[in-house]
Structures are given as structure tokens and as C-alpha cells.
Design an enzyme around this catalytic site. Structure first.
Site, PDB file in Angstrom:
ATOM      1  N   GLU A  51       0.829  -1.229   0.000  1.00  0.00           N
ATOM      2  CA  GLU A  51       0.000   0.000   0.000  1.00  0.00           C
ATOM      3  C   GLU A  51       0.851   1.262   0.000  1.00  0.00           C
ATOM      4  O   GLU A  51       0.504   2.274   0.614  1.00  0.00           O
ATOM      5  CB  GLU A  51      -0.989  -0.032   1.179  1.00  0.00           C
ATOM      6  CG  GLU A  51      -1.911  -1.240   1.098  1.00  0.00           C
ATOM      7  CD  GLU A  51      -2.819  -1.454   2.304  1.00  0.00           C
ATOM      8  OE1 GLU A  51      -2.875  -0.588   3.189  1.00  0.00           O
ATOM      9  OE2 GLU A  51      -3.488  -2.512   2.343  1.00  0.00           O
TER      10      GLU A  51
ATOM     11  N   GLU B 250      -5.231  -8.304  -0.579  1.00  0.00           N
ATOM     12  CA  GLU B 250      -5.962  -7.910   0.636  1.00  0.00           C
ATOM     13  C   GLU B 250      -7.216  -7.164   0.243  1.00  0.00           C
ATOM     14  O   GLU B 250      -7.163  -6.249  -0.587  1.00  0.00           O
ATOM     15  CB  GLU B 250      -5.095  -6.949   1.460  1.00  0.00           C
ATOM     16  CG  GLU B 250      -4.960  -7.291   2.911  1.00  0.00           C
ATOM     17  CD  GLU B 250      -4.313  -6.169   3.701  1.00  0.00           C
ATOM     18  OE1 GLU B 250      -5.033  -5.264   4.166  1.00  0.00           O
ATOM     19  OE2 GLU B 250      -3.086  -6.208   3.838  1.00  0.00           O
TER      20      GLU B 250
END
Ligand code: BMA
Length: 374
Positions: free
Chosen positions: A184, A290
Site C-alpha cells: 500500500e 488484501e
């Protein structure tokens, strides 16, 4: 699984064996894992869940339990675990999971046939009271080679390596796994995020981490590169990409496009397509590393949103796995649990012939003679 897809998969395996000069015995555990995941492509999608065997909503550390199993009848085909805290020599991770327990669950999961993946939200090597979410210091430039805290960072990696080396089956075989560090990075909530380092510093950090663990410390693993959802083209997706030689899993994390109110399943699908197309081009494995909707506030979320983001696109459905985040308590959970109102929809989702829980995955491997060494 239809006969045709099975034959197609078999063809792929034969093809990859024929093209592999090393024999089965001399290949590393991680390259066998790579081969297994490569064949999944287009046939099914492994379903994964973070911390699944350790705890769920309303229970913790009870043998053989799993919210996924208790809701859908079987364990996930992939288990995710979190290493944050290991770099400081702690006994428990940042979510209170004891590393000794985690090791047992990792080995057990692998022995059952599941795939293992690790995330890592380390504390800062500049100040070990600062977590991955403390973004007020420029950590990255100080921990890469030449940086003031590089040696401390290496000591952190030594602790990670020692844990990885301890993941051995009863027979002494190393457990293969996917490591997904520095994820991320397109967001700004972690100290390695977009506004806290340059993309070159990021790439150096990523590359150093992988090379140090593999070359200096002799750890065998597959590496996942997983930006969050802040990209809309391949070029943007690759802004922080450290290079094809250090990445095997082309991933994406995405919660944002599923947020109730601003939800955009089509955008999520498009991002998965970018990921799959890049993986195809480079002969790597694509994965939805995810995702989830906290507290599953939409009872039809699994079939109407999550499934649609990849199963309705021929390209996006080539991801090898999708992993939901952890089930902590009634205010923080991403997979269903038996008493929750999304449970019937979750069962429908996992009953889909392309969504594979552990038995589906094991039967697939059996049918292709792709079992791992335990
Ligand atoms: C976040 C949350 C936190 C947790 C962290 C690391 O997404 O689940 O509660 O500490 O991941 O696992």
C-alpha cells in the site's frame, strides 16, 4: 472444475515441466509453490483469510477453529499472518498473536495443504516506539544502504530471517511462503508511503529487503508487490515497482473501491485487470492480496460485490487468490462468521465452483500430481 479446464491445466503443467531444466527434487520449495499457483490461473481462485486459525469473532486460540470453516464448511486455501513486532525481538505481534503460536499455525496450515503469506508492519528503526502508521519522520531514507539507521534496519531483518528459518515441518522441510513487505505504498498512511519517501528510495528499500533476506540470510520465499488502489493505469501501478527480478506475485490491496457510499466495483475490476495483464506479460502470478468490507455491512457483499470484481471479467478472474483481512471482534472483521447476517451469502460465494477453499485446492493439486513435500 470442468474436464476442459482440467486438461488445459494439465497441459500447462506438462509444458512447464518440459521447459524446466532442473528436475523436481532440485527446485526450491518456493519455486514449487510458484508452479502450483501458476496453474491455478483461470481455473479457480484460492480463498484466503488473515489470522484465520488463531482467532475469530468471539473466540481465540482454540484448536482447529476457524470462522471460515465454521461458516462455510472448510478452511481457507490460503492463510495470512502478520510479523509486526518480530523486528524488535517481541514474543507477540502487534495484534497480540504469540510468534510461537503463529509458527505452529503456519506449519499446520502448510501441512494441511494451504498456501502461507506474511505481511509485515514493522516499527521504525529510527525509534522503536513508532509504528508503521507513524508518518512524522522520514524513515525510509535513513534505513536504506548509506542511511544513518541502516545497520539497525539490518538487525531488524535478521530477526525476520530467524523467524522465517524456524518455519520447518516435522520432517525438517522449510515451509514455502509469500512475503508481502511494504504494501500500500501508493497511500500515505505508512512511513514507506507515497508522501514520505521518493519512489526511488522506496524501490531501494524493497529491493534491499528482498535481496538481503534471500542472499545474505538464505531465506527462500516468493515476494508480492501490492500497491493499494490509487492507480488507474499500468504505468501508475508500476511507479514503485522494484523490478521483475525481485517480485513474483503481482498484487493489489483494495478496500477503497468497496467502501459503502463511494463503492465502484467496476473500478476494482479494472485494477485487477491491470494486475493480471502485467502478470501475464511477465509470466508472474496475479493476486488480490488484501480486501474486505469492515463488519460486512452489506449482507450480499460477497456475491454481489467481491465476486463481481473478478469473476465477471475473464481477465480479472485469472488472479490466483483473494485474501480477506482479519476477524478480530464484532467491530473489526472482514470475513463472515456463523452468527453474522452475511453468513448465507458467504456460503453461496464459497460454493461457487471457481472459489476454492482448502479441499478444492487439495483436490486440484492431487488431480495434477502437484503435491508439496511435507
Ligand atoms: C490493520 C488493522 C489493525 C492491525 C493491522 C496489522 O489493518 O487490522 O488492527 O493491527 O492491520 O495487522
Amino acid at each position: 472444475m470442468t474436464r476442459i479446464t482440467l486438461l488445459f491445466a494439465l497441459g500447462l503443467v506438462l509444458f512447464s515441466c518440459k521447459n524446466n531444466t532442473k528436475d523436481n527434487e532440485s527446485r526450491s520449495p518456493s519455486s514449487k509453490l510458484f508452479e502450483q499457483l501458476k496453474v491455478v490461473e483461470g481455473n479457480g481462485v484460492l480463498f484466503g483469510h488473515q489470522d484465520d486459525l488463531a482467532y475469530g469473532v468471539n473466540w481465540a486460540y482454540q484448536e482447529d477453529r476457524s470462522d471460515v470453516k465454521e461458516t462455510a464448511g472448510d478452511y481457507p486455501a490460503l492463510f495470512g499472518w502478520e510479523l509486526g513486532g518480530i523486528e524488535l525481538g517481541r514474543q507477540v505481534n502487534l495484534d497480540s498473536v504469540p510468534f510461537d503460536k503463529m509458527r505452529e499455525y503456519v506449519i499446520k496450515g502448510y501441512e494441511m495443504g494451504a498456501v502461507i503469506t506474511f505481511s509485515w508492519h514493522p516499527f521504525s528503526a529510527l525509534d522503536n516506539t513508532r509504528s508503521s502508521w507513524d508518518t512524522d519522520q522520514q524513515v525510509v531514507k535513513h534505513i536504506i544502504p548509506g542511511g544513518s539507521h541502516h545497520d539497525i534496519f539490518k538487525q531488524h531483518l535478521d530477526k525476520v530471517a530467524a523467524f522465517f528459518h524456524s518455519l520447518k515441518t516435522k520432517n525438517g522441510n522449510p515451509v514455502p511462503f509469500i512475503f508481502r513487505p511494504w504494501h500500500e505504498m501508493d497511500g500515505d498512511w505508512f512511513w514507506w508511503g507515497n508522501s514520505h519517501c521518493t519512489s526511488d528510495e522506496f524501490k531501494t528499500l524493497f529491493r534491499f529487503t528482498v535481496e538481503y533476506l534471500k542472499t545474505e540470510k538464505g531465506v527462500d520465499f516468493l515476494t508480492a508487490y501490492s500497491p493499494d488502489n490509487r492507480f488507474s493505469s499500468e504505468e501508475e501501478y508500476l511507479t514503485w515497482y522494484p523490478g521483475d527480478d525481485v517480485v513474483e506475485i503481482i498484487g493489489v490491496d483494495n478496500y477503497g473501491d468497496f467502501r459503502v457510499g463511494s463503492e465502484n466495483v467496476e473500478a476494482a475490476q479494472k485494477k485487477l485487470e491491470i494486475v493480471v495483464e502485467y502478470a501475464r506479460k511477465t509470466n508472474k502470478i496475479a493476486a488480490f492480496t488484501e480486501t474486505g468490507l469492515n463488519m460486512v455491512t452489506d449482507d450480499q457483499w460477497f456475491t454481489q460485490k467481491l465476486a463481481k470484481s473478478f469473476l465477471e471479467s475473464e481477465v480479472a478472474s485469472e488472479i490466483a487468490y483473494v485474501m480477506l483481512w482479519r476477524n478480530d471482534d464484532t467491530t473489526h472483521f472482514f470475513s463472515a462468521y456463523p452468527e453474522h447476517s452475511s453468513a448465507p451469502d458467504f456460503r453461496k460465494f464459497t460454493d461457487h465452483e471457481k472459489i476454492w477453499l482448502l479441499d478444492d485446492w487439495n483436490s486440484f493439486k492431487d488431480s495434477l500430481n502437484l503435491k508439496s513435500e511435507k
